[in-house]
Design an enzyme around this catalytic site. Structure first.
Site, PDB file in Angstrom:
ATOM      1  N   ASP A  95       0.834  -1.260   0.146  1.00 50.22           N
ATOM      2  CA  ASP A  95      -0.086   0.087  -0.038  1.00 50.22           C
ATOM      3  C   ASP A  95       0.999   1.235   0.060  1.00 50.22           C
ATOM      4  OD1 ASP A  95      -2.980   0.982   1.946  1.00 50.22           O
ATOM      5  OD2 ASP A  95      -2.040   1.703  -0.148  1.00 50.22           O
ATOM      6  N   ASP A 269      -7.705  -7.483   0.982  1.00 49.16           N
ATOM      7  CA  ASP A 269      -6.812  -7.468   2.098  1.00 49.16           C
ATOM      8  C   ASP A 269      -7.602  -7.201   3.319  1.00 49.16           C
ATOM      9  OD1 ASP A 269      -6.516  -4.245   1.652  1.00 49.16           O
ATOM     10  OD2 ASP A 269      -5.684  -5.020   3.410  1.00 49.16           O
TER      11      ASP A 269
HETATM   12  C1  LIG Z   1      -9.667  -1.755   6.922  1.00 52.76           C
HETATM   13  N1  LIG Z   1     -10.354  -0.804   5.939  1.00 52.76           N
HETATM   14  C2  LIG Z   1      -9.744  -0.126   5.084  1.00 52.76           C
HETATM   15  N2  LIG Z   1      -8.293  -0.117   4.740  1.00 52.76           N
HETATM   16  C3  LIG Z   1      -7.964   0.570   3.760  1.00 52.76           C
HETATM   17  C4  LIG Z   1      -6.872   0.772   3.063  1.00 52.76           C
HETATM   18  C5  LIG Z   1      -5.714   0.187   3.582  1.00 52.76           C
HETATM   19  C6  LIG Z   1      -5.720  -1.476   3.080  1.00 52.76           C
HETATM   20  N3  LIG Z   1      -4.870  -2.459   3.752  1.00 52.76           N
HETATM   21  C7  LIG Z   1      -3.303  -1.946   3.516  1.00 52.76           C
HETATM   22  C8  LIG Z   1      -2.542  -2.430   4.547  1.00 52.76           C
HETATM   23  C9  LIG Z   1      -1.497  -2.759   4.182  1.00 52.76           C
HETATM   24  C10 LIG Z   1      -0.317  -3.136   5.307  1.00 52.76           C
HETATM   25  C11 LIG Z   1      -0.769  -3.316   6.776  1.00 52.76           C
HETATM   26  C12 LIG Z   1      -2.035  -2.988   7.032  1.00 52.76           C
HETATM   27  C13 LIG Z   1      -3.085  -2.588   6.016  1.00 52.76           C
HETATM   28  C14 LIG Z   1      -6.880   1.778   2.171  1.00 52.76           C
HETATM   29  N4  LIG Z   1      -5.571   1.974   1.688  1.00 52.76           N
HETATM   30  C15 LIG Z   1      -5.475   3.199   0.678  1.00 52.76           C
HETATM   31  N5  LIG Z   1      -4.216   3.371   0.116  1.00 52.76           N
HETATM   32  N6  LIG Z   1      -6.574   3.813   0.122  1.00 52.76           N
HETATM   33  C16 LIG Z   1      -7.958   3.636   0.749  1.00 52.76           C
HETATM   34  O1  LIG Z   1      -8.656   4.100   0.329  1.00 52.76           O
HETATM   35  C17 LIG Z   1      -8.120   2.392   1.621  1.00 52.76           C
HETATM   36  C18 LIG Z   1      -9.082   2.128   2.133  1.00 52.76           C
HETATM   37  C19 LIG Z   1      -9.170   1.173   3.371  1.00 52.76           C
HETATM   38  N7  LIG Z   1     -10.321   0.704   4.005  1.00 52.76           N
END
Ligand SMILES: CNc1nc2c(CCNCc3ccccc3)c3nc(N)[nH]c(=O)c3cc2[nH]1
Length: 375
Positions: A95, A269
């Site tokens: 991410d 994820d």
């Molecule tokens: C839980 N709900 C949620 N997560 C979202 C994420 C993170 C996704 N998970 C990535 C991750 C990677 C490593 C460790 C932990 C998490 C988002 N990432 C981005 N860039 N944009 C979003 O709109 C966006 C919206 C989300 N809603």
């Protein structure tokens, strides 16, 4: 060294909006629909990488925000990149870090240029711009990288949703320019726009004109009810190119995943299966079991003697209850493995069902099993 394979997406079957296929990368294939375990700080918590693979995962998630703070992107690069650092030689998606900055960092300042913030670890100040985020993900040698975006929580004012969506589009442009020409890596754009159909459509159209290797649906699983998420998905997936992967970020619970697959999503994820496991909750064909609950303390039955997962057959509920209550490390290990295996069993079942044109029945039967009881 021969030129590594470019990333390629192939659809093999569809049923309504649901699709099954594969993404080929030079580090291996990703079968879709895919569930991607989250490996925040270069580890899927409490799991060896080979155990993550044994659950059926083809790809896992790394995180720009955490790794840029500790141990640092340049350090990971000098140690050979994230794959060698954690000895996971299959695909990794990272991410861009924006979401974690907004949910974890302190003293955040968002400007047109990017976001400045103080580390939640040691208070040191950092800046994340679209260019720096792409640089960090490239230093990590990630296989699928995300544009920097701004995700806002719902409900929100329309003006706020519009501002964040337009900023994310400009950052998408800059991320694409910074990415340059790297055929062995894929760059995904992220659709924003809150729960407003017009803003979502503008975001999708803007990203399509920039051109990405895949399209993520962001800005969901941020506190909105499931029916709002499903409505947004029903509206937006038809606006996304059908020959590119679609990734719903941060989702979700098994019921969310089935509903999103039915609405055209290919990749997921979520920290939930590993986090819930560490807190004593396990996912089974019969629904969720809270092994902290005292009712398990004399129960000699295994979790699920019909499960293909040996860990669901070899340990009694009483033993797992004991491990959870005493906060034994082995408890987190076993329950994380059980939950990740269940999530992979769910998406593997979905892939097979779509290929055989029986996904709707599969989803209905799976949901029925959750409420059939026998917990
Ligand atoms: C839980 N709900 C949620 N997560 C979202 C994420 C993170 C996704 N998970 C990535 C991750 C990677 C490593 C460790 C932990 C998490 C988002 N990432 C981005 N860039 N944009 C979003 O709109 C966006 C919206 C989300 N809603």
């Amino acid at each position: 060294m021969p030129e590594p394979l470019p990333v390629a997406f192939t659809l093999s079957a569809t049923e309504g909006q649901a699709r099954t296929g594969r993404i080929d990368t030079h580090r291996g294939e990703i079968r879709t629909p895919a569930f991607m375990p989250v490996g925040t700080a270069a580890t899927v918590k409490a799991m060896y990488p080979e155990q993550v693979r044994e659950t059926g995962a083809d790809i896992l998630l790394g995180n720009t925000y955490h790794l840029m703070l500790r141990p640092g992107a340049e350090r990971v690069a000098s140690l050979g990149g994230l794959h060698d650092f954690m000895d996971w030689q299959r695909p990794i998606l990272t991410d861009s870090g924006g979401f974690q900055v907004m949910s974890l960092a302190k003293l955040r300042r968002m400007t047109e240029r990017g976001v400045t913030f103080r580390s939640h670890v040691d208070g040191s100040s950092h800046e994340l711009t679209p260019e720096r985020s792409i640089e960090i993900q490239t230093l990590l040698d990630s296989d699928i990288i995300m544009q920097l975006d701004e995700c806002i929580s719902l409900p929100a004012e329309r003006k706020e949703m519009e501002r964040a969506m337009e900023l994310s589009l400009r950052w998408g442009e800059r991320s694409k320019a910074a990415f340059g020409d790297q055929p062995q890596r894929a760059l995904f754009g992220i659709v924003q726009g809150g729960d407003d159909p017009e803003l979502r459509a503008r975001s999708a159209a803007g990203l399509r004109s920039i051109g990405f290797d895949g399209y993520a649906v962001g800005g969901l699983a941020v506190g909105e009810p499931q029916e709002v998420m499903f409505r947004v998905l029903s509206e937006i997936t038809p606006e996304l190119p059908s020959d590119r992967p679609r990734y719903l970020m941060g989702v979700g619970k098994p019921d969310d995943i089935l509903g999103a697959i039915a609405r055209g999503i290919d990749m997921f994820d979520c920290v939930h299966p590993t986090r819930a496991g560490r807190h004593g909750h396990i996912y089974t064909r019969f629904g969720v079991l809270n092994l902290k609950n005292a009712r398990h303390k004399d129960d000699p039955r295994p979790v699920d003697e019909t499960s293909p997962n040996r860990n669901c057959r070899r340990f009694s509920r009483a033993y797992l209850h004991h491990l959870v209550r005493t906060e034994e490390i082995l408890g987190a290990m076993i329950l994380s493995q059980i939950n990740l295996s269940y999530y992979q069993e769910l998406v593997d079942g979905a892939r097979q069902a779509i290929a055989e044109g029986r996904f709707e029945d599969f989803a209905a039967a799976t949901r029925a099993g959750w409420s059939a009881g026998d917990l």
